[in-house]
Design a protein around this motif. Sequence first.
Motif, PDB file in Angstrom:
ATOM      1  N   THR A 260       0.855  -1.197   0.000  1.00  0.00           N
ATOM      2  CA  THR A 260       0.000   0.000   0.000  1.00  0.00           C
ATOM      3  C   THR A 260       0.886   1.241   0.000  1.00  0.00           C
ATOM      4  N   ALA A 261       1.669   1.392   1.039  1.00  0.00           N
ATOM      5  CA  ALA A 261       2.580   2.548   1.115  1.00  0.00           C
ATOM      6  C   ALA A 261       3.860   2.245   0.336  1.00  0.00           C
ATOM      7  N   ILE A 262       4.569   3.293  -0.026  1.00  0.00           N
ATOM      8  CA  ILE A 262       5.862   3.134  -0.706  1.00  0.00           C
ATOM      9  C   ILE A 262       6.943   3.264   0.361  1.00  0.00           C
ATOM     10  N   LEU A 263       7.669   2.183   0.584  1.00  0.00           N
ATOM     11  CA  LEU A 263       8.674   2.140   1.653  1.00  0.00           C
ATOM     12  C   LEU A 263      10.049   1.992   1.007  1.00  0.00           C
ATOM     13  N   PHE A 264      10.954   2.906   1.321  1.00  0.00           N
ATOM     14  CA  PHE A 264      12.248   2.881   0.623  1.00  0.00           C
ATOM     15  C   PHE A 264      13.302   3.590   1.451  1.00  0.00           C
ATOM     16  N   ASN A 265      14.561   3.492   1.005  1.00  0.00           N
ATOM     17  CA  ASN A 265      15.586   4.318   1.634  1.00  0.00           C
ATOM     18  C   ASN A 265      16.029   5.406   0.663  1.00  0.00           C
ATOM     19  N   GLN A 266      16.146   6.579   1.271  1.00  0.00           N
ATOM     20  CA  GLN A 266      16.415   7.842   0.569  1.00  0.00           C
ATOM     21  C   GLN A 266      17.576   7.734  -0.435  1.00  0.00           C
ATOM     22  N   ALA A 267      18.652   7.056  -0.041  1.00  0.00           N
ATOM     23  CA  ALA A 267      19.850   7.031  -0.881  1.00  0.00           C
ATOM     24  C   ALA A 267      19.583   6.369  -2.231  1.00  0.00           C
ATOM     25  N   ARG A 268      18.544   5.522  -2.312  1.00  0.00           N
ATOM     26  CA  ARG A 268      18.262   4.817  -3.567  1.00  0.00           C
ATOM     27  C   ARG A 268      17.384   5.641  -4.503  1.00  0.00           C
ATOM     28  N   VAL A 269      17.073   6.859  -4.086  1.00  0.00           N
ATOM     29  CA  VAL A 269      16.315   7.762  -4.957  1.00  0.00           C
ATOM     30  C   VAL A 269      17.155   9.038  -5.101  1.00  0.00           C
ATOM     31  N   PRO A 270      18.041   9.066  -6.097  1.00  0.00           N
ATOM     32  CA  PRO A 270      19.010  10.169  -6.193  1.00  0.00           C
ATOM     33  C   PRO A 270      18.365  11.554  -6.294  1.00  0.00           C
ATOM     34  N   ALA A 271      17.099  11.600  -6.685  1.00  0.00           N
ATOM     35  CA  ALA A 271      16.434  12.899  -6.827  1.00  0.00           C
ATOM     36  C   ALA A 271      16.399  13.673  -5.504  1.00  0.00           C
ATOM     37  N   HIS A 272      16.446  12.963  -4.359  1.00  0.00           N
ATOM     38  CA  HIS A 272      16.461  13.693  -3.067  1.00  0.00           C
ATOM     39  C   HIS A 272      17.698  14.597  -3.005  1.00  0.00           C
ATOM     40  N   ALA A 273      18.857  13.996  -3.299  1.00  0.00           N
ATOM     41  CA  ALA A 273      20.106  14.767  -3.209  1.00  0.00           C
ATOM     42  C   ALA A 273      20.172  15.826  -4.315  1.00  0.00           C
ATOM     43  N   GLU A 274      19.620  15.496  -5.482  1.00  0.00           N
ATOM     44  CA  GLU A 274      19.671  16.459  -6.597  1.00  0.00           C
ATOM     45  C   GLU A 274      18.803  17.682  -6.304  1.00  0.00           C
ATOM     46  N   LEU A 275      17.582  17.420  -5.831  1.00  0.00           N
ATOM     47  CA  LEU A 275      16.707  18.557  -5.527  1.00  0.00           C
ATOM     48  C   LEU A 275      17.280  19.354  -4.355  1.00  0.00           C
ATOM     49  N   CYS A 276      17.875  18.655  -3.397  1.00  0.00           N
ATOM     50  CA  CYS A 276      18.481  19.337  -2.247  1.00  0.00           C
ATOM     51  C   CYS A 276      19.478  20.375  -2.751  1.00  0.00           C
ATOM     52  N   TRP A 277      20.283  19.998  -3.733  1.00  0.00           N
ATOM     53  CA  TRP A 277      21.286  20.958  -4.227  1.00  0.00           C
ATOM     54  C   TRP A 277      20.617  22.183  -4.842  1.00  0.00           C
ATOM     55  N   LEU A 278      19.552  21.964  -5.575  1.00  0.00           N
ATOM     56  CA  LEU A 278      18.843  23.116  -6.161  1.00  0.00           C
ATOM     57  C   LEU A 278      18.301  24.031  -5.066  1.00  0.00           C
ATOM     58  N   LEU A 279      17.790  23.407  -4.002  1.00  0.00           N
ATOM     59  CA  LEU A 279      17.186  24.200  -2.926  1.00  0.00           C
ATOM     60  C   LEU A 279      18.238  24.915  -2.079  1.00  0.00           C
ATOM     61  N   GLN A 280      19.476  24.465  -2.167  1.00  0.00           N
ATOM     62  CA  GLN A 280      20.549  25.141  -1.411  1.00  0.00           C
ATOM     63  C   GLN A 280      20.756  26.561  -1.925  1.00  0.00           C
ATOM     64  N   GLY A 281      20.363  26.791  -3.174  1.00  0.00           N
ATOM     65  CA  GLY A 281      20.451  28.152  -3.705  1.00  0.00           C
ATOM     66  C   GLY A 281      19.331  29.042  -3.181  1.00  0.00           C
ATOM     67  N   THR A 282      18.297  28.418  -2.657  1.00  0.00           N
ATOM     68  CA  THR A 282      17.123  29.163  -2.187  1.00  0.00           C
ATOM     69  C   THR A 282      17.165  29.389  -0.674  1.00  0.00           C
ATOM     70  N   ALA A 283      17.562  28.347   0.060  1.00  0.00           N
ATOM     71  CA  ALA A 283      17.588  28.453   1.530  1.00  0.00           C
ATOM     72  C   ALA A 283      18.631  29.495   1.946  1.00  0.00           C
ATOM     73  N   ARG A 284      18.369  30.195   3.030  1.00  0.00           N
ATOM     74  CA  ARG A 284      19.275  31.257   3.523  1.00  0.00           C
ATOM     75  C   ARG A 284      20.041  30.791   4.757  1.00  0.00           C
ATOM     76  N   MET A 285      21.269  31.210   4.858  1.00  0.00           N
ATOM     77  CA  MET A 285      22.088  30.899   6.047  1.00  0.00           C
ATOM     78  C   MET A 285      21.350  31.279   7.333  1.00  0.00           C
ATOM     79  N   GLY A 286      20.725  32.455   7.303  1.00  0.00           N
ATOM     80  CA  GLY A 286      20.047  32.946   8.511  1.00  0.00           C
ATOM     81  C   GLY A 286      18.926  32.006   8.950  1.00  0.00           C
ATOM     82  N   TRP A 287      18.207  31.444   7.951  1.00  0.00           N
ATOM     83  CA  TRP A 287      17.111  30.522   8.296  1.00  0.00           C
ATOM     84  C   TRP A 287      17.686  29.286   8.994  1.00  0.00           C
ATOM     85  N   LEU A 288      18.758  28.760   8.421  1.00  0.00           N
ATOM     86  CA  LEU A 288      19.328  27.522   8.979  1.00  0.00           C
ATOM     87  C   LEU A 288      19.945  27.779  10.351  1.00  0.00           C
TER      88      LEU A 288
END
Length: 330
Positions: free
Chosen positions: A73-101
């Motif tokens: 029913t649910a999709i159960l997986f580990n993050q590392a096997r879906v490279p899009a997590h790391a790829e999108l993370c890099w794109l979002l690093q341009g958006t997130a601000r140091m101050g927020w983190l």
Amino acid sequence: MRVVSGIQPTGNLHLGNYLGAIKQWVAMQHQAESLFFLADLHALTVAIDPRELAANTIEMAATLVACGIDPDTAILFNQARVPAHAELCWLLQGTARMGWLNRMTQWKDKAGKNREGASVGLFTYPVLQAADVLLYQATHVPVGDDQRQHLELARDIATKFNLDFDVALFTLPEPYISPAAPRIMSLRDGSAKMSKSDPSEASRIALIDSDDVIAQKLRKAKTDAEPLPGEAAGLADRPEARNLVGIFAALAGTSVDSVLADHAGQGFGAFKPALADLAIAQLAPIRDRLTRLLDDRAAVAAILERGAERARALAAPTLLEAQRATGLQV
Ligand code: TYM
């Protein structure tokens, strides 16, 4: 509606994880398309033993199935096997601000005074977490209260990305925080949350604890000498008592007031054994299923592989749109 949530594969799951998150996951998987993952990439932000991480990932996946996550029913997986997590993370690093983190309380707590020595990943951890949910256009993210701030950040990142690139790409995810168990506290200290990193084993009930250990930890749990009041207001200045009654209510699937209506006037000498019976009745079958599942680790690995394949298919369109929005793809 789309449900997404994750858990770090670091050692044994405890009652706080179960009541704060996983019990909700099990209920929600039948209400909406749901993705649940082991956040193995997040685990790399602190020192790890690679062999332990691999073993923990399988064990944690088996534990989720034992708790009632149905991988058909649910999709159960580990993050590392879906490279899009790391790829999108890099794109979002341009958006997130140091101050927020810099304002993230988990960063402040985990890095402590040694910020210079903390890993870069520990600092950008919440950006990967934002990618985890935005990638699937999650509408609901069932988590414990300690993850609320990270999800607010995910909403801020989504809003800024949509605005900066003039797209209506990311859905703003809503945290879904269990009203019954937003924050299960340590059995030794009613002001600290139950946590995997507490050095005291007696502070938490692990899902693999034997019946005797569960009963013993609850018997020794810190409490006060007062009897239980008739209603929730009477627990206001009694954090340890409030925690145990809250755990009872969350396990029983009822309200604190209704637990108190049944147990008002009782001391902990009587309440603790009742709580132990309830906890054992719910946790023993999970532990037994887990033991059976771990007899065939290859089968658990196969569940994760199938889940990752399904997750990759769902992630692809959003990643492509994000790449288009940022000029990485035409
Ligand atoms: P983690 O692995 O620390 O915890 C998993 C889930 O358990 C909840 N939880 C609790 N709930 C109530 N009382 C407690 N004492 C308690 N302790 C833990 C947590 O709130 C969480 O829901 N950063 C996340 C993992 C993650 C994630 C994500 C979550 C990575 N990406 C995307 C949601 C969406 C974490 O470390 O959770």
